[in-house]
Write a protein that holds these residues in place. Structure first.
Motif, PDB file in Angstrom:
ATOM      1  N   ALA A 265       0.820  -1.214   0.000  1.00 13.06           N
ATOM      2  CA  ALA A 265       0.000   0.000   0.000  1.00 13.06           C
ATOM      3  C   ALA A 265       0.851   1.261   0.000  1.00 13.06           C
ATOM      4  O   ALA A 265       0.381   2.316   0.423  1.00 13.06           O
ATOM      5  N   TYR A 266       2.087   1.180  -0.492  1.00 12.68           N
ATOM      6  CA  TYR A 266       3.000   2.317  -0.373  1.00 12.68           C
ATOM      7  C   TYR A 266       3.789   2.496  -1.670  1.00 12.68           C
ATOM      8  O   TYR A 266       4.981   2.249  -1.740  1.00 12.68           O
TER       9      TYR A 266
ATOM     10  N   THR B  87       0.015  -8.278   5.313  1.00 11.65           N
ATOM     11  CA  THR B  87      -0.725  -7.971   6.533  1.00 11.65           C
ATOM     12  C   THR B  87      -0.933  -6.469   6.581  1.00 11.65           C
ATOM     13  O   THR B  87      -0.378  -5.724   5.773  1.00 11.65           O
ATOM     14  N   SER B  88      -1.736  -6.011   7.509  1.00 12.40           N
ATOM     15  CA  SER B  88      -1.982  -4.576   7.647  1.00 12.40           C
ATOM     16  C   SER B  88      -0.812  -3.911   8.364  1.00 12.40           C
ATOM     17  O   SER B  88      -0.047  -4.564   9.090  1.00 12.40           O
ATOM     18  N   TRP B  89      -0.690  -2.608   8.183  1.00 10.02           N
ATOM     19  CA  TRP B  89       0.351  -1.861   8.880  1.00 10.02           C
ATOM     20  C   TRP B  89       0.199  -2.013  10.391  1.00 10.02           C
ATOM     21  O   TRP B  89       1.181  -2.197  11.116  1.00 10.02           O
ATOM     22  N   ASP B  90      -1.025  -1.953  10.886  1.00  6.47           N
ATOM     23  CA  ASP B  90      -1.257  -2.026  12.330  1.00  6.47           C
ATOM     24  C   ASP B  90      -0.690  -3.301  12.930  1.00  6.47           C
ATOM     25  O   ASP B  90      -0.240  -3.308  14.080  1.00  6.47           O
TER      26      ASP B  90
ATOM     27  N   MET C  50       1.782  -5.259  11.495  1.00  4.82           N
ATOM     28  CA  MET C  50       3.058  -5.706  10.943  1.00  4.82           C
ATOM     29  C   MET C  50       4.179  -5.818  11.975  1.00  4.82           C
ATOM     30  O   MET C  50       4.815  -6.862  12.116  1.00  4.82           O
ATOM     31  N   ILE C  51       4.454  -4.751  12.693  1.00 11.64           N
ATOM     32  CA  ILE C  51       5.606  -4.758  13.590  1.00 11.64           C
ATOM     33  C   ILE C  51       5.436  -5.815  14.675  1.00 11.64           C
ATOM     34  O   ILE C  51       6.363  -6.579  14.977  1.00 11.64           O
ATOM     35  N   GLN C  52       4.239  -5.902  15.256  1.00 12.13           N
ATOM     36  CA  GLN C  52       4.024  -6.887  16.313  1.00 12.13           C
ATOM     37  C   GLN C  52       4.106  -8.311  15.773  1.00 12.13           C
ATOM     38  O   GLN C  52       4.676  -9.201  16.422  1.00 12.13           O
ATOM     39  N   SER C  53       3.574  -8.547  14.573  1.00 17.34           N
ATOM     40  CA  SER C  53       3.597  -9.911  14.032  1.00 17.34           C
ATOM     41  C   SER C  53       5.019 -10.344  13.690  1.00 17.34           C
ATOM     42  O   SER C  53       5.374 -11.519  13.872  1.00 17.34           O
TER      43      SER C  53
END
Length: 265
Positions: free
Chosen positions: A41-42, A79-82, A84-87
Motif C-alpha cells: 500500500a505504499y 498484513t496490515s500496517w497495524d 506488521m511490527i508486532q507480528s
C-alpha cells in the motif's frame, strides 16, 4: 512539483555513502525459505499494479535481488500496517518491508537492517490548492484537515511538525491505509497528506495534474527491513544491502522506480 533532484538527494546520500570493505563472497543461505511480509500500500516501494494485479515495487526488486545474491527463497505474504511490527516481533514472519522508519521505539520490538533509503516528508495536496503553501500556512487555517494513518511517521509529523502536538487534534482524520488518505485527498475529504518524497512523486506522476507537492521537507527518515529480535538474517541481509549500494544496483532501481516508471500508465 518537487524537483527530482530534491527527491533523489536522500537516496543518493545512502547509495553513494562509503561502505566498509566487502568480503569476496556474500553468505550462502543454501536456498533457505524466508517469509517476507508487506502491506502492498505504499507506491512506488510496494503496491499492486492496477492493470495486472501483480505486487510490484522498489522494495520487491531489492528483496528479490538480495534473495538471489544470498541464495534464499522468498515467500511473500501480506498484513496490515497495524499488525506488521508486532507480528514480525512475534516471529510470525521473518522479515517485514513497507517503508518502515527506523526509530528507537520500534527497535525495542524488532531488529532493523542497515538503512536502504533515506526520505523526507512533504505535503501532498490537490493540484488546484491555493489556500496554503507550507506547514505554517496550513496550520494557521483552522478549517484545513490532514489525513493520516495512525502510528506512522506521517501521523507524527502532522502532529508535532505541522499542528500543535495534540495527537487527538480533530484536524487529523485517520484512515486504515496510506492509499485511503490519498483517496480522501482527491475527493476533498481532507486537504493535505504527508508522505515521503518517493511515494509522493509517484502519486503526482500518476495524477495527471490532479496532485502536487508544496512546501519544503519536514524532516528526514531512514527506512529499513525489520526482523524478530536476534534474527540470524540481519547480518547477511546487511551484507547484501552494502553490496547493492557499492555496485550501483540501488542507483539503477532508484532510476527505474522514481524517474522512469509512471504509475497508472
Amino acid at each position: 512539483m518537487m524537483n527530482l533532484r530534491t527527491l533523489l538527494a536522500g537516496l543518493a546520500a545512502l547509495a553513494l555513502a562509503p561502505v566498509s570493505a566487502l568480503s569476496a563472497e556474500l553468505p550462502d543461505l543454501g536456498g533457505k525459505t524466508v517469509v517476507v511480509v508487506t502491506e502492498n500500500a505504499y507506491p512506488p516501494l510496494q503496491f499492486v499494479d492496477p492493470k495486472t494485479g501483480e505486487a510490484i515495487g522498489w522494495e520487491y526488486d531489492v528483496m528479490n535481488e538480495i534473495a538471489k545474491r544470498l541464495n534464499m527463497t522468498v515467500e511473500y505474504q501480506n498484513t496490515s500496517w497495524d499488525a506488521m511490527i508486532q507480528s514480525v516481533s512475534d516471529g510470525q514472519y521473518q522479515v517485514g518491508m513497507t517503508g518502515i522508519t527506523i526509530n528507537d521505539e520500534r527497535k525495542a520490538k524488532v531488529d532493523f537492517s542497515d538503512p536502504y533509503m533515506r526520505s523526507e516528508q512533504f505535503m501532498l495536496v490537490r493540484g488546484d490548492e491555493s489556500r496554503f503553501t507550507d506547514a505554517k500556512s496550513f496550520a494557521d487555517n483552522a478549517d484545513l484537515l490532514v489525513g493520516a494513518q495512525p502510528g506512522t511517521t506521517p501521523f507524527y509529523t502532522a502532529v508535532y511538525s505541522v499542528l500543535d502536538g495534540d495527537e487527538a487534534n480533530p484536524r487529523i482524520k485517520l484512515f486504515e491505509t496510506f492509499g485511503a488518505t490519498v483517496q480522501a485527498l482527491k475527493t476533498g475529504d481532507v486537504d493535505m497528506v504527508l508522505t515521503d518524497g518517493t511515494a509522493g512523486q509517484g502519486y503526482v506522476d500518476a495524477s495527471g495534474g490532479g496532485l502536487k507537492v508544496v512546501g519544503g521537507p519536514l524532516g528526514s527518515e531512514d527506512f529499513g527491513f525489520i526482523f524478530p529480535k536476534g534474527s540470524d538474517l540481519v547480518a547477511p541481509i546487511n551484507a547484501a544491502i552494502a553490496e547493492l549500494k557499492a555496485d550501483g544496483t540501488l542507483d539503477t532501481l532508484n532510476k527505474k522506480w522514481f524517474l522512469d516508471y509512471k504509475m497508472g500508465e
